[in-house]
Design a protein around this motif. Sequence first.
Motif, PDB file in Angstrom:
ATOM      1  N   ASN A 137       0.824  -1.210   0.000  1.00 45.76           N
ATOM      2  CA  ASN A 137       0.000   0.000   0.000  1.00 45.76           C
ATOM      3  C   ASN A 137       0.857   1.259   0.000  1.00 45.76           C
ATOM      4  OD1 ASN A 137      -2.264  -1.611   0.134  1.00 45.76           O
ATOM      5  ND2 ASN A 137      -3.177  -0.520   1.854  1.00 45.76           N
ATOM      6  N   GLU A 138       0.194   2.397  -0.263  1.00 48.72           N
ATOM      7  CA  GLU A 138       0.852   3.681  -0.050  1.00 48.72           C
ATOM      8  C   GLU A 138       1.298   3.728   1.408  1.00 48.72           C
ATOM      9  OE1 GLU A 138      -0.122   8.482   0.028  1.00 48.72           O
ATOM     10  OE2 GLU A 138      -1.741   7.019  -0.132  1.00 48.72           O
ATOM     11  N   ARG A 139       2.543   4.157   1.645  1.00 45.06           N
ATOM     12  CA  ARG A 139       3.069   4.116   3.012  1.00 45.06           C
ATOM     13  C   ARG A 139       4.271   5.049   3.163  1.00 45.06           C
ATOM     14  NH1 ARG A 139       4.605   0.243  -0.233  1.00 45.06           N
ATOM     15  NH2 ARG A 139       6.745  -0.550  -0.225  1.00 45.06           N
ATOM     16  N   SER A 140       4.543   5.399   4.385  1.00 46.10           N
ATOM     17  CA  SER A 140       5.772   6.123   4.702  1.00 46.10           C
ATOM     18  C   SER A 140       6.483   5.365   5.809  1.00 46.10           C
ATOM     19  CB  SER A 140       5.463   7.556   5.165  1.00 46.10           C
ATOM     20  OG  SER A 140       4.908   7.547   6.466  1.00 46.10           O
ATOM     21  N   THR A 141       7.805   5.359   5.766  1.00 46.36           N
ATOM     22  CA  THR A 141       8.615   4.650   6.747  1.00 46.36           C
ATOM     23  C   THR A 141       9.516   5.641   7.458  1.00 46.36           C
ATOM     24  OG1 THR A 141       8.603   2.635   5.398  1.00 46.36           O
ATOM     25  CG2 THR A 141      10.297   2.804   7.098  1.00 46.36           C
ATOM     26  N   ILE A 142       9.475   5.628   8.778  1.00 47.81           N
ATOM     27  CA  ILE A 142      10.274   6.536   9.601  1.00 47.81           C
ATOM     28  C   ILE A 142      11.051   5.709  10.614  1.00 47.81           C
ATOM     29  CG2 ILE A 142      10.206   8.489  11.222  1.00 47.81           C
ATOM     30  CD1 ILE A 142       7.342   9.057   9.952  1.00 47.81           C
ATOM     31  N   VAL A 143      12.343   5.979  10.723  1.00 45.14           N
ATOM     32  CA  VAL A 143      13.172   5.325  11.732  1.00 45.14           C
ATOM     33  C   VAL A 143      13.733   6.405  12.651  1.00 45.14           C
ATOM     34  CG1 VAL A 143      15.211   3.910  12.207  1.00 45.14           C
ATOM     35  CG2 VAL A 143      13.794   3.435  10.188  1.00 45.14           C
ATOM     36  N   VAL A 144      13.516   6.226  13.952  1.00 42.95           N
ATOM     37  CA  VAL A 144      14.024   7.173  14.948  1.00 42.95           C
ATOM     38  C   VAL A 144      14.988   6.434  15.877  1.00 42.95           C
ATOM     39  CG1 VAL A 144      13.424   8.648  16.906  1.00 42.95           C
ATOM     40  CG2 VAL A 144      11.977   8.638  14.863  1.00 42.95           C
ATOM     41  N   GLU A 145      16.146   7.064  16.105  1.00 41.12           N
ATOM     42  CA  GLU A 145      17.133   6.505  17.028  1.00 41.12           C
ATOM     43  C   GLU A 145      16.979   7.167  18.392  1.00 41.12           C
ATOM     44  OE1 GLU A 145      21.831   5.441  16.820  1.00 41.12           O
ATOM     45  OE2 GLU A 145      21.314   7.559  16.524  1.00 41.12           O
ATOM     46  N   ALA A 160      -8.032   1.348   2.281  1.00 44.71           N
ATOM     47  CA  ALA A 160      -8.974   1.498   1.168  1.00 44.71           C
ATOM     48  C   ALA A 160      -9.597   2.882   1.141  1.00 44.71           C
ATOM     49  CB  ALA A 160     -10.066   0.427   1.277  1.00 44.71           C
ATOM     50  N   LEU A 161      -9.800   3.500   2.326  1.00 45.14           N
ATOM     51  CA  LEU A 161     -10.373   4.839   2.398  1.00 45.14           C
ATOM     52  C   LEU A 161      -9.297   5.907   2.472  1.00 45.14           C
ATOM     53  CD1 LEU A 161     -13.368   4.403   4.865  1.00 45.14           C
ATOM     54  CD2 LEU A 161     -13.483   4.776   2.407  1.00 45.14           C
ATOM     55  N   ALA A 162      -8.236   5.630   3.241  1.00 44.12           N
ATOM     56  CA  ALA A 162      -7.185   6.634   3.430  1.00 44.12           C
ATOM     57  C   ALA A 162      -6.329   6.729   2.176  1.00 44.12           C
ATOM     58  CB  ALA A 162      -6.306   6.250   4.617  1.00 44.12           C
ATOM     59  N   ARG A 163      -6.369   7.869   1.503  1.00 47.52           N
ATOM     60  CA  ARG A 163      -5.615   8.029   0.266  1.00 47.52           C
ATOM     61  C   ARG A 163      -4.717   9.246   0.312  1.00 47.52           C
ATOM     62  NH1 ARG A 163      -8.068   4.886  -4.572  1.00 47.52           N
ATOM     63  NH2 ARG A 163      -9.216   3.308  -3.416  1.00 47.52           N
ATOM     64  N   ARG A 164      -4.388   9.631   1.508  1.00 47.91           N
ATOM     65  CA  ARG A 164      -3.408  10.688   1.626  1.00 47.91           C
ATOM     66  C   ARG A 164      -2.702  10.596   2.960  1.00 47.91           C
ATOM     67  NH1 ARG A 164      -3.735  17.182   2.257  1.00 47.91           N
ATOM     68  NH2 ARG A 164      -1.521  17.524   2.081  1.00 47.91           N
ATOM     69  N   LEU A 165      -1.398  10.386   2.901  1.00 47.25           N
ATOM     70  CA  LEU A 165      -0.578  10.391   4.102  1.00 47.25           C
ATOM     71  C   LEU A 165       0.089  11.756   4.220  1.00 47.25           C
ATOM     72  CD1 LEU A 165       1.281   6.967   3.680  1.00 47.25           C
ATOM     73  CD2 LEU A 165      -0.885   7.397   4.836  1.00 47.25           C
ATOM     74  N   VAL A 166       0.174  12.247   5.447  1.00 47.19           N
ATOM     75  CA  VAL A 166       0.844  13.513   5.707  1.00 47.19           C
ATOM     76  C   VAL A 166       1.877  13.267   6.794  1.00 47.19           C
ATOM     77  CG1 VAL A 166       0.553  15.916   6.412  1.00 47.19           C
ATOM     78  CG2 VAL A 166      -1.283  14.764   5.175  1.00 47.19           C
ATOM     79  N   TRP A 167       3.069  13.850   6.642  1.00 42.51           N
ATOM     80  CA  TRP A 167       4.113  13.686   7.654  1.00 42.51           C
ATOM     81  C   TRP A 167       4.818  15.018   7.865  1.00 42.51           C
ATOM     82  CZ3 TRP A 167       3.959  11.428   2.865  1.00 42.51           C
ATOM     83  CH2 TRP A 167       4.837  11.937   1.907  1.00 42.51           C
ATOM     84  N   TYR A 168       5.372  15.170   9.089  1.00 38.69           N
ATOM     85  CA  TYR A 168       6.029  16.416   9.457  1.00 38.69           C
ATOM     86  C   TYR A 168       7.473  16.178   9.903  1.00 38.69           C
ATOM     87  CZ  TYR A 168       1.010  17.287  10.039  1.00 38.69           C
ATOM     88  OH  TYR A 168      -0.357  17.339   9.860  1.00 38.69           O
ATOM     89  N   VAL A 169       8.023  15.034   9.571  1.00 39.51           N
ATOM     90  CA  VAL A 169       9.385  14.709  10.000  1.00 39.51           C
ATOM     91  C   VAL A 169      10.347  14.914   8.841  1.00 39.51           C
ATOM     92  CG1 VAL A 169       8.573  13.031  11.687  1.00 39.51           C
ATOM     93  CG2 VAL A 169       9.176  12.266   9.382  1.00 39.51           C
ATOM     94  N   GLU A 170      11.624  15.043   9.196  1.00 34.38           N
ATOM     95  CA  GLU A 170      12.663  15.221   8.188  1.00 34.38           C
ATOM     96  C   GLU A 170      13.900  14.457   8.634  1.00 34.38           C
ATOM     97  OE1 GLU A 170      15.216  18.872   6.117  1.00 34.38           O
ATOM     98  OE2 GLU A 170      13.379  19.299   7.244  1.00 34.38           O
ATOM     99  N   GLU A 171      14.475  13.719   7.705  1.00 33.96           N
ATOM    100  CA  GLU A 171      15.654  12.925   8.021  1.00 33.96           C
ATOM    101  C   GLU A 171      16.761  13.824   8.571  1.00 33.96           C
ATOM    102  OE1 GLU A 171      18.416  10.198   5.274  1.00 33.96           O
ATOM    103  OE2 GLU A 171      16.314   9.558   5.280  1.00 33.96           O
ATOM    104  N   GLY A 172      17.359  13.381   9.668  1.00 34.04           N
ATOM    105  CA  GLY A 172      18.427  14.151  10.287  1.00 34.04           C
ATOM    106  C   GLY A 172      17.973  15.134  11.343  1.00 34.04           C
ATOM    107  N   LYS A 173      16.661  15.274  11.535  1.00 33.79           N
ATOM    108  CA  LYS A 173      16.121  16.221  12.505  1.00 33.79           C
ATOM    109  C   LYS A 173      15.581  15.470  13.735  1.00 33.79           C
ATOM    110  CE  LYS A 173      16.770  19.974  10.050  1.00 33.79           C
ATOM    111  NZ  LYS A 173      15.626  20.736   9.508  1.00 33.79           N
ATOM    112  N   PRO A 174      15.630  16.111  14.913  1.00 34.23           N
ATOM    113  CA  PRO A 174      15.111  15.460  16.125  1.00 34.23           C
ATOM    114  C   PRO A 174      13.592  15.513  16.194  1.00 34.23           C
ATOM    115  CG  PRO A 174      15.931  17.646  16.658  1.00 34.23           C
ATOM    116  CD  PRO A 174      16.249  17.419  15.199  1.00 34.23           C
ATOM    117  N   VAL A 175      13.008  14.554  16.899  1.00 31.99           N
ATOM    118  CA  VAL A 175      11.570  14.546  17.178  1.00 31.99           C
ATOM    119  C   VAL A 175      11.374  14.346  18.668  1.00 31.99           C
ATOM    120  CG1 VAL A 175      10.888  13.714  14.898  1.00 31.99           C
ATOM    121  CG2 VAL A 175      11.388  12.066  16.707  1.00 31.99           C
ATOM    122  N   THR A 176      10.215  14.760  19.168  1.00 27.47           N
ATOM    123  CA  THR A 176       9.914  14.672  20.592  1.00 27.47           C
ATOM    124  C   THR A 176       8.748  13.732  20.819  1.00 27.47           C
ATOM    125  OG1 THR A 176      10.681  16.943  20.938  1.00 27.47           O
ATOM    126  CG2 THR A 176       9.293  15.986  22.657  1.00 27.47           C
TER     127      THR A 176
END
Length: 218
Positions: A137-145, A160-176
């Motif tokens: 399926n449409e997907r996004s993969t995020i790995v956090v260390e 089947a219903l969800a046809r838009r993924l939205v993300w606010y992360v960026e490789e190399g940036k920290p998340v909380t």
Amino acid sequence: MTLHKEGTATILITLVSTALVYMILRYFLPEQNLIHAAWLVVSAVLLLIVLQFFRKPKRLIERNEKYILAPADGKVVVIEDTVEDEYFKGPRKQISIFMSPVNVHINFNPISGLVKYFRYHPGKYLVAWHPKSSTENERSTIVVEHKNGVEILFRQVAGALARRLVWYVEEGKPVTQGNEFGFIKFGSRIDVYLPLETKVLCQIDDKTVGGKTVIAEF
């Protein structure tokens, strides 16, 4: 309770389209007051459905470096040892949470750390519980260390219903931990991949609250 920014366009489209249909009915069927009233009821129901999709509840996040929090509201549908082929290319423990259309659709960071990897994959729209949805399926993969050096992977999977993924992360940036990392419109699932030795604290069919429920600990 407020509305999420991702719902702005959808809410406006719903309002404009239902109003347009109402004006057309008034123009071509000026004497059919029952039809006009029925459409107003239908319009109100449609608007309420859309509004509940994009609700944004206020939540007090209790951060804890030992815990892995649920990334979404929903129900635990998978807890199993499996092989993760995209990043780890080896055995991992998988926890999957299914988000129904009535759940809050915001996605929350399960841990704090550094984003080591991000990829978006276009794909199919199989039902979210299909065995191949995680890989086709449409997907996004995020790995956090985590600061302890452990990496965990979490994956947004469209359904089947969800046809838009939205993300606010960026490789190399920290998340909380507990902050928003994305949004899946109209529900689907999120898969979390953990080291095999991770202590799982949830069970199949458990209901989760994103950013609140503890699903595992280091």
